[in-house]
Scaffold this motif. Structure first.
Motif, PDB file in Angstrom:
ATOM      1  N   LEU A 145      -3.469   8.395  -9.573  1.00 56.97           N
ATOM      2  CA  LEU A 145      -2.016   8.505  -9.646  1.00 56.97           C
ATOM      3  C   LEU A 145      -1.351   7.130  -9.732  1.00 56.97           C
ATOM      4  O   LEU A 145      -0.384   6.934 -10.481  1.00 56.97           O
ATOM      5  CB  LEU A 145      -1.482   9.277  -8.444  1.00 56.97           C
ATOM      6  N   ILE A 146      -1.859   6.173  -8.966  1.00 54.79           N
ATOM      7  CA  ILE A 146      -1.275   4.827  -9.017  1.00 54.79           C
ATOM      8  C   ILE A 146      -1.521   4.193 -10.379  1.00 54.79           C
ATOM      9  O   ILE A 146      -0.633   3.541 -10.943  1.00 54.79           O
ATOM     10  CB  ILE A 146      -1.850   3.954  -7.882  1.00 54.79           C
ATOM     11  N   ARG A 147      -2.696   4.411 -10.938  1.00 53.26           N
ATOM     12  CA  ARG A 147      -2.955   3.891 -12.283  1.00 53.26           C
ATOM     13  C   ARG A 147      -1.984   4.508 -13.292  1.00 53.26           C
ATOM     14  O   ARG A 147      -1.510   3.816 -14.208  1.00 53.26           O
ATOM     15  CB  ARG A 147      -4.389   4.169 -12.705  1.00 53.26           C
ATOM     16  N   GLY A 148      -1.649   5.783 -13.097  1.00 47.66           N
ATOM     17  CA  GLY A 148      -0.687   6.415 -13.973  1.00 47.66           C
ATOM     18  C   GLY A 148       0.709   5.825 -13.844  1.00 47.66           C
ATOM     19  O   GLY A 148       1.481   5.806 -14.808  1.00 47.66           O
ATOM     20  N   ILE A 149       1.035   5.313 -12.668  1.00 44.48           N
ATOM     21  CA  ILE A 149       2.362   4.730 -12.424  1.00 44.48           C
ATOM     22  C   ILE A 149       2.447   3.304 -12.949  1.00 44.48           C
ATOM     23  O   ILE A 149       3.406   2.930 -13.628  1.00 44.48           O
ATOM     24  CB  ILE A 149       2.681   4.756 -10.922  1.00 44.48           C
ATOM     25  N   THR A 150       1.450   2.495 -12.643  1.00 44.30           N
ATOM     26  CA  THR A 150       1.517   1.057 -12.949  1.00 44.30           C
ATOM     27  C   THR A 150       0.759   0.667 -14.216  1.00 44.30           C
ATOM     28  O   THR A 150       0.959  -0.431 -14.739  1.00 44.30           O
ATOM     29  CB  THR A 150       0.959   0.231 -11.784  1.00 44.30           C
ATOM     30  N   GLY A 151      -0.136   1.537 -14.666  1.00 45.53           N
ATOM     31  CA  GLY A 151      -0.978   1.197 -15.797  1.00 45.53           C
ATOM     32  C   GLY A 151      -2.255   0.482 -15.406  1.00 45.53           C
ATOM     33  O   GLY A 151      -3.085   0.176 -16.265  1.00 45.53           O
ATOM     34  N   THR A 152      -2.430   0.209 -14.114  1.00 43.19           N
ATOM     35  CA  THR A 152      -3.608  -0.497 -13.625  1.00 43.19           C
ATOM     36  C   THR A 152      -4.176   0.227 -12.410  1.00 43.19           C
ATOM     37  O   THR A 152      -3.429   0.548 -11.478  1.00 43.19           O
ATOM     38  CB  THR A 152      -3.264  -1.943 -13.222  1.00 43.19           C
ATOM     39  N   LEU A 209      10.680   6.370   1.032  1.00 37.42           N
ATOM     40  CA  LEU A 209       9.541   5.711   0.421  1.00 37.42           C
ATOM     41  C   LEU A 209       9.847   5.370  -1.032  1.00 37.42           C
ATOM     42  O   LEU A 209      10.766   5.923  -1.640  1.00 37.42           O
ATOM     43  CB  LEU A 209       8.305   6.615   0.491  1.00 37.42           C
ATOM     44  N   LEU A 210       9.075   4.455  -1.573  1.00 35.43           N
ATOM     45  CA  LEU A 210       9.262   4.026  -2.955  1.00 35.43           C
ATOM     46  C   LEU A 210       9.063   5.178  -3.937  1.00 35.43           C
ATOM     47  O   LEU A 210       8.164   6.012  -3.778  1.00 35.43           O
ATOM     48  CB  LEU A 210       8.272   2.914  -3.292  1.00 35.43           C
ATOM     49  N   THR A 211       9.893   5.202  -4.964  1.00 35.08           N
ATOM     50  CA  THR A 211       9.710   6.134  -6.070  1.00 35.08           C
ATOM     51  C   THR A 211       8.731   5.530  -7.072  1.00 35.08           C
ATOM     52  O   THR A 211       8.449   4.319  -7.037  1.00 35.08           O
ATOM     53  CB  THR A 211      11.040   6.396  -6.778  1.00 35.08           C
ATOM     54  N   PRO A 212       8.197   6.331  -7.999  1.00 39.23           N
ATOM     55  CA  PRO A 212       7.321   5.749  -9.035  1.00 39.23           C
ATOM     56  C   PRO A 212       7.985   4.625  -9.812  1.00 39.23           C
ATOM     57  O   PRO A 212       7.347   3.605 -10.105  1.00 39.23           O
ATOM     58  CB  PRO A 212       7.006   6.952  -9.927  1.00 39.23           C
ATOM     59  N   GLY A 213       9.268   4.783 -10.140  1.00 41.79           N
ATOM     60  CA  GLY A 213       9.965   3.723 -10.857  1.00 41.79           C
ATOM     61  C   GLY A 213      10.067   2.445 -10.049  1.00 41.79           C
ATOM     62  O   GLY A 213       9.933   1.340 -10.595  1.00 41.79           O
ATOM     63  N   GLU A 214      10.295   2.575  -8.755  1.00 43.74           N
ATOM     64  CA  GLU A 214      10.370   1.395  -7.898  1.00 43.74           C
ATOM     65  C   GLU A 214       9.005   0.730  -7.738  1.00 43.74           C
ATOM     66  O   GLU A 214       8.909  -0.507  -7.671  1.00 43.74           O
ATOM     67  CB  GLU A 214      10.952   1.795  -6.544  1.00 43.74           C
ATOM     68  N   ALA A 254       5.328  -3.876  -9.229  1.00 45.23           N
ATOM     69  CA  ALA A 254       4.168  -4.360  -9.974  1.00 45.23           C
ATOM     70  C   ALA A 254       4.609  -5.365 -11.036  1.00 45.23           C
ATOM     71  O   ALA A 254       3.974  -6.410 -11.227  1.00 45.23           O
ATOM     72  CB  ALA A 254       3.424  -3.190 -10.608  1.00 45.23           C
ATOM     73  N   ASP A 255       5.707  -5.068 -11.718  1.00 44.48           N
ATOM     74  CA  ASP A 255       6.224  -5.982 -12.737  1.00 44.48           C
ATOM     75  C   ASP A 255       6.700  -7.295 -12.118  1.00 44.48           C
ATOM     76  O   ASP A 255       6.717  -8.339 -12.794  1.00 44.48           O
ATOM     77  CB  ASP A 255       7.381  -5.333 -13.501  1.00 44.48           C
ATOM     78  N   ALA A 256       7.085  -7.253 -10.831  1.00 42.95           N
ATOM     79  CA  ALA A 256       7.553  -8.457 -10.138  1.00 42.95           C
ATOM     80  C   ALA A 256       6.401  -9.291  -9.590  1.00 42.95           C
ATOM     81  O   ALA A 256       6.628 -10.308  -8.937  1.00 42.95           O
ATOM     82  CB  ALA A 256       8.500  -8.073  -9.008  1.00 42.95           C
ATOM     83  N   GLY A 257       5.167  -8.864  -9.835  1.00 40.17           N
ATOM     84  CA  GLY A 257       4.012  -9.646  -9.411  1.00 40.17           C
ATOM     85  C   GLY A 257       3.401  -9.226  -8.089  1.00 40.17           C
ATOM     86  O   GLY A 257       2.491  -9.898  -7.590  1.00 40.17           O
ATOM     87  N   PHE A 286       0.848  -1.189   0.000  1.00 33.87           N
ATOM     88  CA  PHE A 286       0.000   0.000   0.000  1.00 33.87           C
ATOM     89  C   PHE A 286       0.886   1.243   0.000  1.00 33.87           C
ATOM     90  O   PHE A 286       1.601   1.505   0.976  1.00 33.87           O
ATOM     91  CB  PHE A 286      -0.929  -0.015   1.214  1.00 33.87           C
ATOM     92  N   VAL A 287       0.841   2.002  -1.091  1.00 34.48           N
ATOM     93  CA  VAL A 287       1.776   3.110  -1.300  1.00 34.48           C
ATOM     94  C   VAL A 287       1.075   4.457  -1.162  1.00 34.48           C
ATOM     95  O   VAL A 287      -0.160   4.552  -1.159  1.00 34.48           O
ATOM     96  CB  VAL A 287       2.448   2.994  -2.680  1.00 34.48           C
ATOM     97  N   LEU A 288       1.891   5.501  -1.083  1.00 35.88           N
ATOM     98  CA  LEU A 288       1.433   6.882  -0.926  1.00 35.88           C
ATOM     99  C   LEU A 288       1.877   7.688  -2.146  1.00 35.88           C
ATOM    100  O   LEU A 288       2.958   8.285  -2.149  1.00 35.88           O
ATOM    101  CB  LEU A 288       2.017   7.489   0.351  1.00 35.88           C
ATOM    102  N   PRO A 289       1.076   7.744  -3.212  1.00 37.58           N
ATOM    103  CA  PRO A 289       1.513   8.427  -4.428  1.00 37.58           C
ATOM    104  C   PRO A 289       1.653   9.937  -4.279  1.00 37.58           C
ATOM    105  O   PRO A 289       2.217  10.589  -5.163  1.00 37.58           O
ATOM    106  CB  PRO A 289       0.416   8.070  -5.439  1.00 37.58           C
ATOM    107  N   GLY A 290       1.180  10.489  -3.177  1.00 36.37           N
ATOM    108  CA  GLY A 290       1.385  11.916  -2.929  1.00 36.37           C
ATOM    109  C   GLY A 290       2.753  12.226  -2.352  1.00 36.37           C
ATOM    110  O   GLY A 290       3.137  13.398  -2.236  1.00 36.37           O
ATOM    111  N   ARG A 291       3.520  11.181  -1.988  1.00 36.63           N
ATOM    112  CA  ARG A 291       4.856  11.351  -1.414  1.00 36.63           C
ATOM    113  C   ARG A 291       5.881  10.513  -2.193  1.00 36.63           C
ATOM    114  O   ARG A 291       6.636   9.748  -1.609  1.00 36.63           O
ATOM    115  CB  ARG A 291       4.875  10.917   0.051  1.00 36.63           C
TER     116      ARG A 291
END
Length: 278
Positions: A176-183, A132-137, A142-145, A111-116
């Motif tokens: 924002l999360i959909r914009g990062i992961t595509g889902t 905290l995780l960056t968008p790339g991380e 997500a790519d790792a399942g 569970f991430v915080l896309p505002g940070r």
């Protein structure tokens, strides 16, 4: 502007998810996986301790999975599954937790915080500060399942917010999360565990399929799922005791209790006095 086809109207949760029914699945709550020695909130476990805890689960023929996988399983399959959730989106998940999860063929919901993005846990007055995780991380996970869920935008007490602020924390974080992961994320986790009916309605209206709480009391249901806090101190005996406690409380569909009111910043009692906290 066309309606978002991934969003679901209130009262129409995702058809892919099964409502838990009277017996609630066992869901474990983790946060940071790093050095636990300076941990005033008792929310950090070492990678070695996580390894031993997952080994204990597998020794009991239980497999840790993300929340959507848990809720998609039928009642028979779900008996062999445990939900694994990691709150706040700490960057250490990528290098510390993920290798351990892979070792035991487990998945989890982060569970991430896309505002940070790439920020730190500034909401914790006692620290320590953890990145905290960056968008790339987040994309790498997500790519790792791993399932990516929302923890809101900024880790705020949702029950204290205005309607507009609450919509931003729920709906905007999903966008924002959909914009990062595509889902678009399926799940939402309430910061601090605090939730009331208005917050649940906002989460449902934003299009999520489930919500994770701590001790939801009379709000128990698919948008207020109970979870068990896991700490560095938890070994076999303590884990078994927590499993039994969950079964006693929720195996019978027990909804006794009051509105969620955790004793600490993360729904757990701090290990130090709280006089200087917000």
């Amino acid at each position: 502007m066309a309606a978002d086809p991934s969003a679901r109207r209130a009262g129409f949760p995702s058809s892919r998810l099964r409502q838990p029914g009277r017996t609630q699945p066992w869901i474990l709550t983790y946060h940071s996986v790093s050095d636990p020695r300076h941990d005033p909130y008792g929310i950090t476990v070492s990678a070695d301790r996580l390894d031993r805890q997952l080994a204990w689960l597998r020794g009991r023929h239980l497999t840790g999975v993300g929340m959507s996988a848990l809720l998609r399983a039928d009642a028979t399959a779900r008996r062999g599954l445990v939900g694994l959730t990691f709150d706040d989106g700490y960057a250490d998940f990528l290098h510390e937790a993920l290798p351990v999860l892979r070792r035991y063929d487990c998945t989890a919901t982060v569970f991430v915080l896309p505002g940070r993005p790439g920020g730190s846990n500034a909401w914790d007055p006692l620290g320590p500060r953890r990145p905290l995780l960056t968008p790339g991380e987040i994309r790498r996970l997500a790519d790792a399942g791993m399932e990516i869920g929302s923890h809101g935008l900024f880790h705020r007490h949702l029950t204290t917010l205005s309607d507009d602020e609450l919509r931003a924390e729920t709906r905007r974080s999903r966008e924002l999360i959909r914009g990062i992961t595509g889902t678009a994320p399926e799940g939402f986790c309430y910061p601090y565990g605090t939730v009331d009916r208005r917050v649940i309605d906002a989460v449902r209206d934003a299009g999520y399929g489930y919500g994770c709480a701590i001790a939801p009391g009379p709000l128990l249901g698919p948008f207020a799922l109970p979870r068990t806090h896991i700490s560095q101190a938890d070994r076999g005996v303590r884990l078994r005791a927590k499993e039994l406690r969950h079964t006693m409380r929720y195996g019978r569909g027990d909804t006794a209790g009051s509105r969620t009111a955790p004793s600490g910043e993360h729904g757990v009692t701090p290990a130090v006095p709280t006089g200087g906290r917000r």
